[in-house]
Design an enzyme around this catalytic site. Structure first.
Site, PDB file in Angstrom:
ATOM      1  N   THR A 194      30.334  40.796  40.951  1.00 44.99           N
ATOM      2  CA  THR A 194      30.463  42.075  40.254  1.00 44.99           C
ATOM      3  C   THR A 194      29.331  43.292  40.544  1.00 44.99           C
ATOM      4  O   THR A 194      28.247  42.875  40.824  1.00 44.99           O
ATOM      5  CB  THR A 194      30.335  41.559  38.754  1.00 44.99           C
ATOM      6  N   ARG A 222      42.546  36.324  31.875  1.00 47.77           N
ATOM      7  CA  ARG A 222      41.196  35.865  31.474  1.00 47.77           C
ATOM      8  C   ARG A 222      40.420  37.140  31.496  1.00 47.77           C
ATOM      9  O   ARG A 222      40.365  37.959  32.605  1.00 47.77           O
ATOM     10  CB  ARG A 222      40.764  35.000  32.438  1.00 47.77           C
ATOM     11  N   GLY A 248      30.820  34.548  33.915  1.00 45.41           N
ATOM     12  CA  GLY A 248      30.959  35.540  32.616  1.00 45.41           C
ATOM     13  C   GLY A 248      31.033  34.827  31.324  1.00 45.41           C
ATOM     14  O   GLY A 248      30.446  35.261  30.243  1.00 45.41           O
TER      15      GLY A 248
HETATM   16  N1  ASP Z   1      30.766  38.123  35.813  1.00 45.70           N
HETATM   17  C1  ASP Z   1      32.075  38.265  36.491  1.00 45.70           C
HETATM   18  C2  ASP Z   1      33.374  37.781  35.748  1.00 45.70           C
HETATM   19  O1  ASP Z   1      32.804  36.672  35.031  1.00 45.70           O
HETATM   20  C3  ASP Z   1      31.944  37.811  37.756  1.00 45.70           C
HETATM   21  C4  ASP Z   1      30.922  38.311  38.820  1.00 45.70           C
HETATM   22  O2  ASP Z   1      29.974  38.588  38.265  1.00 45.70           O
HETATM   23  O3  ASP Z   1      31.079  38.085  39.914  1.00 45.70           O
HETATM   24  O4  ASP Z   1      34.228  38.412  35.610  1.00 45.70           O
END
Ligand code: ASP
Length: 333
Positions: A194, A222, A248
């Site tokens: 992310t 989700r 997350g």
């Molecule tokens: N935090 C993001 C999620 O749970 C994933 C990520 O950081 O890549 O969707």
């Protein structure tokens, strides 16, 4: 230049806990973004910040930049969910605590801009799925093709070979299945994630934004931490701001970025505030924590920056008048 050559361990980042991560004097403007891909994101934001533009515009520009790339984990070229559909999450929060977010939006190229529209044009904070897409279309965002990128097609086909359509706990954390193993690929790029961005502009305002395709091969529907205010992003212009990347669900459980900002309000510097939030995750279930990654990145009102992660592998990118580099985060286990 090879991204590895940018990678430096901050000498101050290795200092004692509680010390400022950078120069104690206020530094602004400043933009920090998660991961090594944040370097180019910061470049996009810096054009605006260095011309006395607003942190909000810089964040949107950075988000739009990465949403245009062929990135595993952000934008329409990101990896899909278990049904082979790319669904995007994004949010923004400004210096007045205005915020907007979209979750599970499909076939829209710039979810962070839709999130900004939600903030500016509606009385709401979070719009999801078909309604978020409808709102985007009504606001002039084009409907893009739903076809997967070549990389995503390959990754999905590979994932389908071994995975059943069932909610197997932690399946995303397994190295062979998802992007959560805190490690480097053979070519030196990081196996991630992310885009979380924080900026402090010359007007002394802090703003943040997040954009992501979320956890690869997640269940359809989700939603992770990224578009959830207080989880993937929190801004308090009196204190500072924080963003997160990683698993997350673990971040949502502790209202991670809100917690980091509250620790900064209590007087902790950014790195220590992030460490205390990571500690909260690890203390809950140390065994489980060994199988997952979460990283927090924070900035305070002085422009001091800090990060902390559960495990090795989390890095962030920083841009100031004097600095333009990737910094390795410290980690707990
Ligand atoms: N935090 C993001 C999620 O749970 C994933 C990520 O950081 O890549 O969707």
């Amino acid at each position: 230049m090879d991204r590895k050559h940018f990678l430096k361990i901050s000498s101050v980042g290795l200092g004692s806990i509680g010390l400022p991560s950078f120069s104690p004097s206020a530094q602004k403007p400043i933009m920090v973004s998660t991961w090594d891909s944040g370097m180019k994101v910061n470049d996009a934001g810096w054009k605006i910040l260095s011309a006395n533009g607003t942190a909000l515009d810089a964040i949107e520009a950075g988000g739009n930049f990465i949403e245009n790339q062929n990135d595993c984990c952000v934008g329409l070229k990101g990896y899909p969910d278990r049904d082979g559909i790319v669904t995007l999450d994004a949010c923004v929060m400004d210096h007045l605590s205005n915020c907007g977010a979209v979750a599970g939006i499909e076939r829209i190229k710039h979810p962070i801009s839709v999130a900004r529209k939600v903030m500016e044009k509606t009385p709401h904070v979070l719009m999801v799925g078909a309604g978020a897409q409808q709102f985007a279309l009504e606001n002039g965002f084009p409907l893009e093709s739903g076809e997967l990128s070549d990389d995503a097609k390959k990754a999905y086909a590979n994932w389908l070979k071994t995975s059943k359509y069932e909610p197997v706990i932690n399946i995303e954390n397994k190295k062979e299945n998802g992007p959560f193993a805190p490690s480097f690929f053979e070519d030196g790029t990081l196996n991630h994630d992310t885009m979380g961005m924080l900026a402090l502009d010359t007007h002394n305002n802090i703003c943040g934004g997040v954009t992501t395709s979320g956890m690869a091969f997640k269940m359809h529907g989700r939603v992770g931490d990224s578009p959830v205010i207080g989880a993937g992003l929190f801004v308090d212009n009196e204190v500072g701001a924080a963003t997160s990347s990683g698993l997350g669900e673990e971040v949502i459980r502790i209202c991670g970025t809100h917690l980091v900002v509250e620790f900064m309000r209590q007087g902790y510097r950014p790195e220590m505030a992030c460490k205390k939030a990571v500690q909260r995750i690890v203390n809950r279930d140390r065994k489980k924590a060994k199988t997952l990654q979460v990283g927090f990145l924070a900035i305070n009102k002085k422009g001091q920056v800090g990060a902390y992660a559960v495990q090795t592998g989390f890095v962030y990118s920083i841009r100031t008048n004097n600095q333009n580099e990737i910094i390795k985060s410290k980690f707990l286990i």
